[in-house]
Write a protein that holds these residues in place. Sequence first.
Motif, mmCIF file in Angstrom:
data_model
loop_
_atom_site.group_PDB
_atom_site.id
_atom_site.type_symbol
_atom_site.label_atom_id
_atom_site.label_comp_id
_atom_site.label_asym_id
_atom_site.label_seq_id
_atom_site.Cartn_x
_atom_site.Cartn_y
_atom_site.Cartn_z
ATOM 1 N N ASP A 149 -12.326 -16.293 -22.302
ATOM 2 C CA ASP A 149 -12.136 -16.916 -20.988
ATOM 3 C C ASP A 149 -10.656 -17.063 -20.662
ATOM 4 O OD1 ASP A 149 -14.871 -17.081 -20.635
ATOM 5 O OD2 ASP A 149 -14.991 -19.211 -21.162
ATOM 6 N N THR A 150 -9.866 -17.453 -21.661
ATOM 7 C CA THR A 150 -8.414 -17.586 -21.455
ATOM 8 C C THR A 150 -7.796 -16.232 -21.143
ATOM 9 O OG1 THR A 150 -8.300 -19.520 -22.901
ATOM 10 C CG2 THR A 150 -6.244 -18.309 -22.531
ATOM 11 N N LEU A 151 -8.194 -15.197 -21.878
ATOM 12 C CA LEU A 151 -7.677 -13.840 -21.624
ATOM 13 C C LEU A 151 -7.997 -13.410 -20.195
ATOM 14 C CD1 LEU A 151 -6.413 -11.134 -22.515
ATOM 15 C CD2 LEU A 151 -8.698 -10.483 -23.335
ATOM 16 N N ILE A 152 -9.219 -13.610 -19.773
ATOM 17 C CA ILE A 152 -9.616 -13.229 -18.415
ATOM 18 C C ILE A 152 -8.792 -13.992 -17.388
ATOM 19 C CG2 ILE A 152 -11.517 -13.342 -16.736
ATOM 20 C CD1 ILE A 152 -13.391 -12.697 -19.164
ATOM 21 N N ASP A 153 -8.604 -15.285 -17.611
ATOM 22 C CA ASP A 153 -7.798 -16.093 -16.700
ATOM 23 C C ASP A 153 -6.361 -15.576 -16.643
ATOM 24 O OD1 ASP A 153 -7.198 -18.498 -15.034
ATOM 25 O OD2 ASP A 153 -5.969 -19.028 -16.783
ATOM 26 N N LEU A 154 -5.779 -15.298 -17.794
ATOM 27 C CA LEU A 154 -4.388 -14.820 -17.836
ATOM 28 C C LEU A 154 -4.243 -13.451 -17.177
ATOM 29 C CD1 LEU A 154 -3.442 -15.975 -21.451
ATOM 30 C CD2 LEU A 154 -2.709 -17.005 -19.283
ATOM 31 N N LEU A 155 -5.191 -12.563 -17.426
ATOM 32 C CA LEU A 155 -5.129 -11.235 -16.799
ATOM 33 C C LEU A 155 -5.266 -11.354 -15.282
ATOM 34 C CD1 LEU A 155 -7.217 -9.152 -19.350
ATOM 35 C CD2 LEU A 155 -4.747 -8.982 -18.920
ATOM 36 N N ASN A 156 -6.140 -12.236 -14.814
ATOM 37 C CA ASN A 156 -6.264 -12.446 -13.368
ATOM 38 C C ASN A 156 -4.978 -13.021 -12.778
ATOM 39 O OD1 ASN A 156 -8.841 -11.483 -12.500
ATOM 40 N ND2 ASN A 156 -9.776 -13.130 -13.666
ATOM 41 N N ARG A 157 -4.317 -13.910 -13.501
ATOM 42 C CA ARG A 157 -3.040 -14.452 -13.024
ATOM 43 C C ARG A 157 -1.977 -13.355 -12.947
ATOM 44 N NH1 ARG A 157 -1.845 -20.289 -15.808
ATOM 45 N NH2 ARG A 157 -3.985 -21.037 -15.857
ATOM 46 N N LEU A 158 -1.902 -12.522 -13.990
ATOM 47 C CA LEU A 158 -0.936 -11.414 -13.959
ATOM 48 C C LEU A 158 -1.237 -10.468 -12.802
ATOM 49 C CD1 LEU A 158 -0.590 -10.594 -17.763
ATOM 50 C CD2 LEU A 158 1.116 -11.694 -16.290
ATOM 51 N N HIS A 159 -2.506 -10.169 -12.602
ATOM 52 C CA HIS A 159 -2.898 -9.278 -11.505
ATOM 53 C C HIS A 159 -2.478 -9.863 -10.162
ATOM 54 C CE1 HIS A 159 -5.873 -7.161 -8.848
ATOM 55 N NE2 HIS A 159 -5.312 -6.156 -9.484
ATOM 56 N N ALA A 160 -2.706 -11.159 -9.983
ATOM 57 C CA ALA A 160 -2.327 -11.815 -8.728
ATOM 58 C C ALA A 160 -0.811 -11.880 -8.555
ATOM 59 C CB ALA A 160 -2.910 -13.227 -8.684
ATOM 60 N N ASN A 161 -0.077 -11.836 -9.650
ATOM 61 C CA ASN A 161 1.378 -11.937 -9.596
ATOM 62 C C ASN A 161 2.068 -10.574 -9.463
ATOM 63 O OD1 ASN A 161 3.684 -13.711 -9.674
ATOM 64 N ND2 ASN A 161 4.138 -12.867 -11.693
ATOM 65 N N LEU A 162 1.334 -9.506 -9.438
ATOM 66 C CA LEU A 162 1.946 -8.178 -9.319
ATOM 67 C C LEU A 162 2.869 -8.028 -8.111
ATOM 68 C CD1 LEU A 162 -0.905 -5.836 -10.548
ATOM 69 C CD2 LEU A 162 1.310 -6.244 -11.652
ATOM 70 N N PRO A 163 2.580 -8.656 -6.970
ATOM 71 C CA PRO A 163 3.520 -8.534 -5.851
ATOM 72 C C PRO A 163 4.938 -9.009 -6.196
ATOM 73 C CG PRO A 163 1.430 -9.355 -5.052
ATOM 74 C CD PRO A 163 1.345 -9.341 -6.560
ATOM 75 N N ALA A 164 5.082 -9.855 -7.190
ATOM 76 C CA ALA A 164 6.419 -10.308 -7.588
ATOM 77 C C ALA A 164 7.280 -9.152 -8.077
ATOM 78 C CB ALA A 164 6.313 -11.377 -8.682
ATOM 79 N N LEU A 165 6.660 -8.083 -8.532
ATOM 80 C CA LEU A 165 7.423 -6.921 -9.004
ATOM 81 C C LEU A 165 7.981 -6.096 -7.857
ATOM 82 C CD1 LEU A 165 5.168 -5.721 -11.944
ATOM 83 C CD2 LEU A 165 7.177 -7.186 -12.029
ATOM 84 N N ALA A 166 7.418 -6.255 -6.672
ATOM 85 C CA ALA A 166 7.883 -5.490 -5.513
ATOM 86 C C ALA A 166 9.190 -6.053 -4.961
ATOM 87 C CB ALA A 166 6.824 -5.485 -4.424
ATOM 88 N N THR A 167 9.528 -7.286 -5.308
ATOM 89 C CA THR A 167 10.755 -7.913 -4.835
ATOM 90 C C THR A 167 11.919 -7.406 -5.673
ATOM 91 O OG1 THR A 167 9.488 -9.874 -4.269
ATOM 92 C CG2 THR A 167 11.879 -10.117 -4.371
ATOM 93 N N PRO A 168 12.946 -6.869 -5.036
ATOM 94 C CA PRO A 168 14.081 -6.374 -5.809
ATOM 95 C C PRO A 168 14.702 -7.480 -6.651
ATOM 96 C CG PRO A 168 14.286 -5.768 -3.492
ATOM 97 C CD PRO A 168 13.115 -6.706 -3.616
ATOM 98 N N GLY A 169 15.075 -7.127 -7.879
ATOM 99 C CA GLY A 169 15.707 -8.091 -8.774
ATOM 100 C C GLY A 169 17.102 -8.449 -8.302
ATOM 101 N N THR A 170 17.569 -9.622 -8.695
ATOM 102 C CA THR A 170 18.893 -10.069 -8.273
ATOM 103 C C THR A 170 19.961 -9.740 -9.303
ATOM 104 O OG1 THR A 170 18.442 -12.240 -9.228
ATOM 105 C CG2 THR A 170 17.981 -11.942 -6.870
#
Length: 177
Positions: A149-170
């Motif tokens: 259950d924890t793995l599934i939760d963490l993978l879903n969080r990472l999946h939801a956070n993928l848009p953060a990779l589209a933002t250029p790094g500073t």
Amino acid sequence: MTSGRAGQAGDRAEAAGATPGPRLDLERYVPALLTFVANKLSHSASATYQRRFGVNVTEWRIMSLLAIEPGIPAARICQVIGFDKGPVSRTLASLEKRDLVAVEADPDDARRRLIRLTMRGEALHDEIIVVALERERRLTACLTPEQRDTLIDLLNRLHANLPALATPGTSRRKHPM
């Protein structure tokens, strides 16, 4: 952990008196771990599904989505699965030719095509899903139900956070010309 050419380059830099730059620890670098697991899962799934059902893993992914969301456009398949239009279009053409999916005009928008599994596609899906769920069970058998259950939760969080990779790094370094 260093290996292969990167490790050799670091060894040469140290031998020459230079301080080696940062190195990835492939046992802790999350993108690599996810990629390694995904690649190996995909390869073994494709071999299994192709041998047993005549379906590759891309076809299976699309069929499984169509079982969940019948009558969706190809753009939705691309959005959910994360594939480009080209591979999805080619895969749908192959599935349609084998009478596993039907492609029909959207009654609300003539420019859009809606895809669904045919009866034959549904029947094949129902055979494959038994194997897919057993593969998942075997993969996660090393985890307790709480860890799963924890793995599934963490993978879903990472999946939801993928848009953060589209933002250029500073912290991008400027390279001299």
